[in-house]
Design a protein around this motif. Structure first.
Motif, PDB file in Angstrom:
ATOM      1  N   UNK A 116      -9.442   4.946  31.469  1.00 59.19           N
ATOM      2  CA  UNK A 116     -10.105   6.222  31.184  1.00 59.19           C
ATOM      3  C   UNK A 116     -10.223   7.111  32.425  1.00 59.19           C
ATOM      4  N   UNK A 117      -9.535   6.734  33.518  1.00 56.44           N
ATOM      5  CA  UNK A 117      -9.699   7.462  34.781  1.00 56.44           C
ATOM      6  C   UNK A 117      -9.364   8.951  34.632  1.00 56.44           C
ATOM      7  N   UNK A 118      -8.235   9.270  33.998  1.00 56.05           N
ATOM      8  CA  UNK A 118      -7.840  10.678  33.861  1.00 56.05           C
ATOM      9  C   UNK A 118      -8.758  11.428  32.905  1.00 56.05           C
ATOM     10  N   UNK A 119      -9.226  10.742  31.871  1.00 57.33           N
ATOM     11  CA  UNK A 119     -10.156  11.346  30.917  1.00 57.33           C
ATOM     12  C   UNK A 119     -11.490  11.651  31.613  1.00 57.33           C
ATOM     13  N   UNK A 120     -11.946  10.721  32.456  1.00 62.23           N
ATOM     14  CA  UNK A 120     -13.191  10.935  33.204  1.00 62.23           C
ATOM     15  C   UNK A 120     -13.023  12.139  34.133  1.00 62.23           C
ATOM     16  N   UNK A 168     -13.173  15.250  31.942  1.00 64.74           N
ATOM     17  CA  UNK A 168     -14.549  15.453  31.454  1.00 64.74           C
ATOM     18  C   UNK A 168     -15.458  15.949  32.570  1.00 64.74           C
ATOM     19  N   UNK A 169     -15.322  15.337  33.739  1.00 61.60           N
ATOM     20  CA  UNK A 169     -16.176  15.701  34.871  1.00 61.60           C
ATOM     21  C   UNK A 169     -15.886  17.131  35.327  1.00 61.60           C
ATOM     22  N   UNK A 170     -14.605  17.510  35.347  1.00 64.10           N
ATOM     23  CA  UNK A 170     -14.256  18.891  35.744  1.00 64.10           C
ATOM     24  C   UNK A 170     -14.882  19.901  34.779  1.00 64.10           C
ATOM     25  N   UNK A 171     -14.881  19.585  33.472  1.00 65.22           N
ATOM     26  CA  UNK A 171     -15.497  20.479  32.471  1.00 65.22           C
ATOM     27  C   UNK A 171     -17.011  20.548  32.688  1.00 65.22           C
ATOM     28  N   UNK A 172     -17.626  19.397  32.934  1.00 60.07           N
ATOM     29  CA  UNK A 172     -19.085  19.351  33.125  1.00 60.07           C
ATOM     30  C   UNK A 172     -19.514  20.113  34.381  1.00 60.07           C
ATOM     31  N   UNK A 173     -18.723  20.009  35.444  1.00 64.15           N
ATOM     32  CA  UNK A 173     -19.047  20.718  36.689  1.00 64.15           C
ATOM     33  C   UNK A 173     -19.107  22.220  36.411  1.00 64.15           C
ATOM     34  N   UNK A 180     -26.823  12.895  38.483  1.00 63.64           N
ATOM     35  CA  UNK A 180     -27.028  12.881  37.035  1.00 63.64           C
ATOM     36  C   UNK A 180     -25.766  13.361  36.303  1.00 63.64           C
ATOM     37  N   UNK A 181     -25.168  14.453  36.775  1.00 59.30           N
ATOM     38  CA  UNK A 181     -23.981  15.015  36.131  1.00 59.30           C
ATOM     39  C   UNK A 181     -22.841  13.997  36.131  1.00 59.30           C
ATOM     40  N   UNK A 182     -22.592  13.371  37.284  1.00 61.84           N
ATOM     41  CA  UNK A 182     -21.497  12.407  37.381  1.00 61.84           C
ATOM     42  C   UNK A 182     -21.825  11.152  36.573  1.00 61.84           C
ATOM     43  N   UNK A 183     -23.021  10.624  36.757  1.00 65.81           N
ATOM     44  CA  UNK A 183     -23.417   9.363  36.135  1.00 65.81           C
ATOM     45  C   UNK A 183     -23.376   9.435  34.615  1.00 65.81           C
ATOM     46  N   UNK A 184     -23.681  10.607  34.059  1.00 63.57           N
ATOM     47  CA  UNK A 184     -23.741  10.756  32.601  1.00 63.57           C
ATOM     48  C   UNK A 184     -22.492  11.375  32.000  1.00 63.57           C
ATOM     49  N   UNK A 185     -21.406  11.363  32.745  1.00 60.71           N
ATOM     50  CA  UNK A 185     -20.114  11.814  32.218  1.00 60.71           C
ATOM     51  C   UNK A 185     -19.549  10.702  31.340  1.00 60.71           C
TER      52      UNK A 185
END
Length: 178
Positions: free
Chosen positions: A18-22, A25-30, A81-86
């Motif tokens: 799931x590395x690429x998906x994470x 997802x993280x880029x969208x959340x940022x 929090x943002x990273x941990x809850x991705x």
């Protein structure tokens, strides 16, 4: 968490595969959570690897550390929090609840591997395995692998010539499994 304002590279553990998906997802959340000032770059450490199958060379991208993603960030309660809850993130690498940043040397070593222009050869052969030479002056000879040098993409194969065992250095691409 401290609000020192220093950015460091942190290692985030993910579900394997799931590395690429994470990363996505993280880029969208940022962006959606306005964290561009605290979370900077996300890296899935990959390197080029030469895969040799049926005598054909093919360059493939290979994850250096499956199940891990690097995140360059300023560690605060919010950014944690943002990273941990991705979705897909299982946690930060570190002792207990405190993530430990990579040293600059560790980060540069990993990033350097991903930027390397030299693909690493990969061959599914082992020492003491029997191979047939497929090209070059020893074509059609058979021998046993004595040594493997993955960095140079070379093998030392013991070939029987004129009744004696002779060591021959060959490229990965010059042999095939028997």
């Amino acid at each position: 968490m401290s609000e020192k304002g220093e950015k460091h590279w942190y290692v985030v553990h993910t579900y394997s595969g799931y590395e690429n998906k994470v990363k996505a997802n993280l880029e969208k959340r940022i962006e959606s959570m306005n964290m561009e000032e605290k979370i900077f770059r996300i890296l899935v450490p990959m390197e080029d690897e030469v895969e040799i199958k049926d005598g054909k060379k093919k360059i493939v991208k290979k994850k250096i550390y499956p199940g891990y993603v690097l995140v360059e960030m300023i560690m605060t309660d919010d950014s944690w929090y943002v990273v941990r809850n991705t979705p897909g993130v299982t946690g930060f690498v570190g002792s207990g609840s405190r993530p430990i940043p990579l040293t600059d040397e560790e980060a540069m070593q990993i990033i350097g591997k991903t930027l390397s222009d030299t693909p690493r050869p990969r061959l599914d052969l082992n020492v003491k395995e029997r191979v047939r030479v497929t090209s070059g002056p020893f074509e059609n000879f058979e021998g046993i692998i004595e040594e493997i040098d993955p960095d140079k993409g070379k093998l030392k194969v013991m070939i029987s010539m004129f009744g004696r065992e002779t060591p021959v250095e060959l490229d990965f691409s010059q042999v095939e499994k028997i």
